[in-house]
Every structure is written in C-alpha cells, then in structure tokens.
Design a protein around this motif. Structure first.
Motif, PDB file in Angstrom:
ATOM      1  N   VAL A 225     -24.242  -0.509 -64.732  1.00 14.14           N
ATOM      2  CA  VAL A 225     -25.672  -0.825 -64.704  1.00 14.14           C
ATOM      3  C   VAL A 225     -26.152  -0.702 -63.259  1.00 14.14           C
ATOM      4  CG1 VAL A 225     -27.430  -2.576 -65.183  1.00 14.14           C
ATOM      5  CG2 VAL A 225     -25.405  -2.433 -66.640  1.00 14.14           C
ATOM      6  N   GLU A 226     -27.231   0.038 -63.083  1.00 15.67           N
ATOM      7  CA  GLU A 226     -27.807   0.214 -61.739  1.00 15.67           C
ATOM      8  C   GLU A 226     -29.274  -0.206 -61.766  1.00 15.67           C
ATOM      9  OE1 GLU A 226     -25.496   4.317 -60.401  1.00 15.67           O
ATOM     10  OE2 GLU A 226     -27.510   4.437 -61.169  1.00 15.67           O
ATOM     11  N   TYR A 227     -29.765  -0.586 -60.596  1.00 10.22           N
ATOM     12  CA  TYR A 227     -31.179  -0.956 -60.469  1.00 10.22           C
ATOM     13  C   TYR A 227     -31.865  -0.024 -59.481  1.00 10.22           C
ATOM     14  CZ  TYR A 227     -29.341  -5.279 -62.460  1.00 10.22           C
ATOM     15  OH  TYR A 227     -28.710  -6.192 -63.259  1.00 10.22           O
ATOM     16  N   TYR A 228     -33.062   0.389 -59.839  1.00 11.71           N
ATOM     17  CA  TYR A 228     -33.886   1.205 -58.952  1.00 11.71           C
ATOM     18  C   TYR A 228     -35.226   0.510 -58.775  1.00 11.71           C
ATOM     19  CZ  TYR A 228     -30.465   4.902 -59.728  1.00 11.71           C
ATOM     20  OH  TYR A 228     -29.306   5.621 -59.770  1.00 11.71           O
ATOM     21  N   TYR A 229     -35.742   0.537 -57.551  1.00 14.16           N
ATOM     22  CA  TYR A 229     -37.054  -0.048 -57.286  1.00 14.16           C
ATOM     23  C   TYR A 229     -38.119   0.944 -57.753  1.00 14.16           C
ATOM     24  CZ  TYR A 229     -40.976  -1.924 -54.540  1.00 14.16           C
ATOM     25  OH  TYR A 229     -42.184  -2.430 -54.134  1.00 14.16           O
ATOM     26  N   LYS A 230     -38.962   0.482 -58.688  1.00  6.85           N
ATOM     27  CA  LYS A 230     -39.976   1.355 -59.300  1.00  6.85           C
ATOM     28  C   LYS A 230     -41.113   1.563 -58.310  1.00  6.85           C
ATOM     29  CE  LYS A 230     -42.896   1.122 -63.467  1.00  6.85           C
ATOM     30  NZ  LYS A 230     -42.913   2.491 -63.950  1.00  6.85           N
TER      31      LYS A 230
ATOM     32  N   LEU B  25     -32.431   3.452 -55.221  1.00  7.80           N
ATOM     33  CA  LEU B  25     -31.393   2.552 -55.740  1.00  7.80           C
ATOM     34  C   LEU B  25     -31.413   1.272 -54.910  1.00  7.80           C
ATOM     35  CD1 LEU B  25     -28.725   2.393 -57.570  1.00  7.80           C
ATOM     36  CD2 LEU B  25     -27.525   3.165 -55.524  1.00  7.80           C
ATOM     37  N   VAL B  26     -31.379   0.127 -55.576  1.00  4.60           N
ATOM     38  CA  VAL B  26     -31.365  -1.146 -54.844  1.00  4.60           C
ATOM     39  C   VAL B  26     -30.279  -2.051 -55.422  1.00  4.60           C
ATOM     40  CG1 VAL B  26     -33.803  -1.126 -54.131  1.00  4.60           C
ATOM     41  CG2 VAL B  26     -33.184  -2.114 -56.358  1.00  4.60           C
ATOM     42  N   ALA B  27     -29.913  -3.064 -54.631  1.00  2.82           N
ATOM     43  CA  ALA B  27     -28.934  -4.055 -55.069  1.00  2.82           C
ATOM     44  C   ALA B  27     -29.664  -5.285 -55.617  1.00  2.82           C
ATOM     45  CB  ALA B  27     -28.054  -4.445 -53.895  1.00  2.82           C
TER      46      ALA B  27
END
Ligand code: TMP
Ligand code: ASP
Length: 254
Positions: free
Chosen positions: A118-123, A131-133
């Motif tokens: 699972v990865e998170y990206y700042y919209k 990509l963000v933590a």
C-alpha cells in the motif's frame, strides 16, 4: 447537464450539485489524461463504461460491508453520490510490479510482489501527486492517524475482494488507486470509499495473455482502448443497455 450548478471539474469527471442536500451528481467524461496531464485524449464511450463499471464495483463492495459514497446510477453518464470531503491522499495498492514502482525501485515489470503493498500519494496536480509517507500525511494534517488506519484497512479489504472478483472473470488485478472521503452525519464522521473504481485507475491484465485491459493502453499507445474497457464490462456482465450508439470507437485523439 443543464441548469445544475457545477461544483468541480476534474480530468475525467464533473461534479454537480445533487437533487437534495448532501448529494452530488458525478458525470463521467470521455476525456483521458496520463502522466500528470502531459498526454491528453478523448476515448469515445469511456465515460459510459466507467459509469457502469464503477457502479458495479462500488455496489459489490457495499454488499460486503465496505462503506462507499455511491448511491445509485442515474443515467448513462451520471451517478448520484453522497457529498464527502475528499481526503487529499491517493491510496495505491499493488499486487504485481508495474508502472512507477518499477522505475522508482528497479523492480522488474510483472514481478509478483512478496505481499500486497500500500502506497500513499499526495493528491496535488501541481506537484505531480508525489509519493508520501504516513508521517507527511499526519504531520500536515491531511488525515489523522486513525483515518489512515481505516483507509489502509479498507484498501486491503477492497484488494482482497476485487482480486477475487476479477480473477473469477479471467483478469489479474495488478494495482489500483483509491480515494476516500469524510462523510458527516450530525457530529459523527466516518471515512468512506469515494471517487471511482474503473480501468482509468487500475491495472487489469488478462490472465492468459497478460495484455492490458486498462488505461495503460492509452498511456502506451497500444490501441483498442475502448474495446479493452468494453471487454472488462462484458466479463463483469454489465454491458450498458444502449452501448453501441454512444460508444463508437476507437477514437483515441492525442
Ligand atoms: P503508478 O504505477 O503510475 O504509480 O500507478 C499505480 C496505479 O494507480 C495505476 O493503476 C494507476 C493508478 N493511478 C491513478 O489512477 N491516478 C494517479 O494519479 C496515479 C499516480 C496512479
Ligand atoms: N491520472 C494521472 C493523470 O491523468 C496519472 C495517470 O493516470 O497516468 O495525469
């Protein structure tokens, strides 16, 4: 589309004020973009197919207890949804290496991942959705730690359910992107799945050939884009009723 107040226009959808407070109408366009808007085109009939595909997948997910913003489909290109406050974090789940993870980490294309990632990206279009933590998300207040836990848990449930659903129709769910929103009920808030689930935001590979049945056909100029979306809809058993008239293709303009 006339007479309604437009709330927001995105790259592939328009949101209008809904018929009652707390609702919106989500209109699916035929516009396609890729690589953060650098490549643009029209895929005739895509909006109709995406409306149906997202309706189907959101409904199935609702049935297994995943809360969503979806209320009902209104017509060929529109669906009624609950108005939510979109969390500016795109959640990507990957099962097989493709796309940006291959470039970023040198993983070979099509390699099965040791486990779902699972990865998170700042919209944020201006920044190209970096990509963000978790640290960035909670420190900047885009989502609270509890919200993020809920989003991660829901994303993994969605992955389990949709992987099985697609496998049943001969499609590998390689990766996908989800968006979540805050739904307010008096003083109570809960996080629900929002936006859409369509081949625009998923990688779907045919189980036999590994051929792309998603927006990579547009990104990589592979041709037969609308035919691939149509095939996804056909396998899911949801071809739109008045399909051929509004879905003439292929007409991928760049
Ligand atoms: P990526 O390999 O480009 O990071 O994309 C992973 C998955 O997420 C892929 O199925 C496409 C989807 N996605 C979107 O729908 N919108 C986006 O802005 C990004 C970056 C990815
Ligand atoms: N959806 C993003 C864009 O339109 C990225 C992509 O899908 O390639 O630019």
């Amino acid at each position: 589309m006339a007479r309604r107040r437009q709330i927001y226009e995105g790259k592939a959808k328009v949101l209008f004020e809904g018929p009652e407070p707390g609702t919106l109408v989500q209109y699916f366009k035929d516009d396609a973009t890729a690589f953060n808007n650098q490549k643009r085109g029209i895929i005739t009939g895509k909006g109709v197919l995406n409306n149906r595909i997202s309706e189907y997948l959101m409904t199935r997910l609702g049935e297994v207890g995943v809360p969503t913003h979806f209320v009902r489909r209104l017509n060929m290109r529109e669906q009624l949804v609950r108005e939510v406050e979109i969390i500016p974090v795109e959640v990507v789940v990957r099962n097989i290496a493709a796309g940006s993870i291959c470039k970023r980490l040198g993983v070979p294309e099509a390699a099965p991942l040791p486990r779902s990632i699972v990865e998170y990206y700042y919209k944020n279009d201006e920044l190209g959705d970096p990509l963000v933590a978790e640290e960035h998300i909670t420190a900047f207040g885009w989502a609270a730690p509890q919200d993020l836990d809920d989003m991660m848990a829901m994303a993994l449930r969605v992955n389990d359910f949709l992987s099985g659903l697609f496998l049943g129709v001969g499609i590998r769910l390689v990766d996908f992107k989800l968006e979540f929103g805050r739904l307010w009920n008096d003083e109570e808030m809960r996080i629900v799945l929002a936006d859409e689930i369509t081949p625009d935001g998923c990688r779907l590979w045919d189980i036999e050939t590994n051929g792309s049945m998603d927006k990579d056909r547009f990104r990589q100029d592979l041709g037969n884009v609308v035919e691939a979306y149509q095939e996804v809809a056909r396998r899911l058993g949801i071809m739109p009723e008045a399909g051929p008239r509004d879905m003439k293709g292929p007409a991928t303009l760049q």
